[in-house]
Scaffold this active site. Sequence first.
Site, PDB file in Angstrom:
ATOM      1  N   GLU A 308      44.362  46.022  33.446  1.00 33.64           N
ATOM      2  CA  GLU A 308      44.904  46.641  34.546  1.00 33.64           C
ATOM      3  C   GLU A 308      46.365  46.796  34.723  1.00 33.64           C
ATOM      4  O   GLU A 308      46.795  46.763  35.797  1.00 33.64           O
ATOM      5  CB  GLU A 308      44.310  45.821  35.633  1.00 33.64           C
ATOM      6  N   ASP A 382      33.586  40.431  36.467  1.00 28.26           N
ATOM      7  CA  ASP A 382      34.554  40.032  37.476  1.00 28.26           C
ATOM      8  C   ASP A 382      34.314  39.180  38.528  1.00 28.26           C
ATOM      9  O   ASP A 382      34.275  39.840  39.649  1.00 28.26           O
ATOM     10  CB  ASP A 382      35.685  41.267  37.647  1.00 28.26           C
ATOM     11  N   GLU A 410      36.285  37.538  47.098  1.00 27.34           N
ATOM     12  CA  GLU A 410      36.499  39.017  46.798  1.00 27.34           C
ATOM     13  C   GLU A 410      35.541  39.699  46.917  1.00 27.34           C
ATOM     14  O   GLU A 410      35.246  40.780  47.259  1.00 27.34           O
ATOM     15  CB  GLU A 410      37.450  39.279  45.481  1.00 27.34           C
TER      16      GLU A 410
END
Length: 717
Positions: A308, A382, A410
């Site tokens: 990332e 993820d 998240e």
Amino acid sequence: MGWFGRLAAMVCAMLWLVPTAAFAEDGYDLWLRYRPLAPASAAAVRDHATAIVLPERPSSTIRAAADELERGIAGLTGTRPLAGAPRAGAILLGTPTTVPAIGALRLDLSKIGGEGYLIRTATVNGAPVTVIAANRDIGVLYGAFAWLARIQRGEAIDRIDIASAPKIGLRVLNHWDNLDGSVERGYAGQSIWDWWKLPAWTDPRYTDYARANASVGINGTVLNNVNAKADSLTAPYIAKAAAVADVLRPYGIRVYLSARFTAPIEIGGLPTADPRDPAVRAWWAAKADEIYRAIPDFGGFLVKANSEGQPGPQDYHRTHADGANMLAAAVAPHGGIVMWRAFVYSEHDSEDRAKQAYSEFKPLDGRFAANVLLQVKNGPIDFQPREPFHPLFGAMPRTPLMLEVQITKEYLGQATHLVYLGALFEEVLKTDTMAEGPGSTVARVVDGSLDGHRLTGIAGVANIGSDRDWSGSTFNQADWYAFGRLAWDPEASARAIAGDWARMTFAPDPALVGPVVETMMASRQAVVDYMTPLGLAHMMGTGHHYGPAPWVSDLARPEWNPAYYHRADKDGIGFDRTASGSDAIAQYAPPVARRFGSLKSVGDDYLLWFHHLPWRHRMADGTTLWDTLVRRYDGGVAAVARMRAGWQALEGRVDAERFRKTAAFLAIQQAEAGWWRDACIAYFQSVNRLPLPAGSAPPAHDLDYYKALSFPYAPGH
């Protein structure tokens, strides 16, 4: 004394007269509340806590254990134990070498290692006593917390005989906290680390943080974000980290830092960060020496590299092993370790994102230094509401693998959704990789028993912030607690842990604990059903990951688009990862690959993760895939309604402040579960043009309404 002084004195006197129960519960005390027991129970505890016997020269850790016992006994019984020699009802606290009376008992501590503890009723000089003993002082502290926990849970403390030791060596929280006080994927306020005021001011909250972690056996904390700033490794910030380490040390918690790979360039003035460059290796060795001078028990580095946008060894045509081993060599003389994250994927790699980490790291098995742990997320994408286990587990027998889970939610409703993650953690730990035959569970990979590794670890991305209740809601605290308990014993039951947490957080009242545990255990499946049923994944809003956005397909990086994962078109839905598609199943052991690859055995949970199927595909019960998908969404929303009603029925059994907050959050969750259901169904109907099954209500709004929703200030982004 003037009128103001007399008024102040009168107010102080009045405050002393107000009973403790009159103060509202705000969640700050977590599961360490130590509220007064009923008179009979308090009297029984007092009989077993008349005095605390310490070593002649107690360490700071033994002192912390004694302080906790005094705090807990005083809160539970209203009296404080005395100090002195063994007497009837005394608690002996120490090791066989530091407390002669414990040594004389010749206890067998050979099986509890350096962090385990033994709690036993014994007789010393003819008097009944409770012994909390260990081989090292940190085990004594863990034992003190365990003894107090038994009382809070309403369990007997007479004729006690308990021995316990952790099965995993490194039990670490990863704080994604930034130097400006923000927290990436944080939903409980700002960072608890006040870098601006450190090192001169260490907030007393740091001690309470350490107490909470020690109470569940967490022994490490990474202070800064994996998306690290090189500034974290400069002298001023090393001094700040050292001040935090000083507070945490008595509680057995070692400090770690996330290291930015290009720090030699950014703060060292070097022209390169090539891990094979002698000057770069020398810079890291000198930096490690500098850190260890300030923090003698510094744990080591956590690294996110070539992921990332983060820099890493591949920028210099080197491997992940080259980068990890360079840092490992720098900390090895000090006994430090490197946790190297396997979370890698690239927009330049057309391979299925779920395959990329395996493809990069599997060839490196056995090439990492002895003090390197490869940190692997529980699933290959993820931290989704449900993922299959990561194929690297069981695939790298010559490399210690460290499981990484996300405690902060998240992708699971963030601060306000009640989702007990203990169930998710247990699910992955108990999954059988079949790598070396039946019984090759993820837990056995992580605890080292499968392949004989002595360096073992597990990490949880923290959900802790500056909010008064630490984690944004009462029930989010349970995820922190469950992580610690499962890190200590990865074979433990998530249901049993939920029961223990509920008894300590609320009260050991079966009429309260039973419904709370049932709600907790049903909550994870509920969120899977209203967000990502039947193996769907990553359908969250762009960037902030708040709310549904399955229609997004125009982002620059293909693997950031929800459409990349569900692949819905007029003919069907799902990601084909069988041999006819990306062949991701080939990364699993053959028995697992066969199970995932077959429609007869894959099961509903991972159906669309591994298969692209027609909307009218017939499920095992005869219904179509489309009808089943809609009914899963309906079931998830209905489950939250039941959770909300169940909580409402507990009014009066929970203090008003925490009851109201949880009730409000459940109302939010119910509304947002409906939003998830409606938005996803509206989108999928726009693709397949199929009618809803009988009895299913149409979405409340049209698709354009849901697409137009915007959340530029969503937290944690």
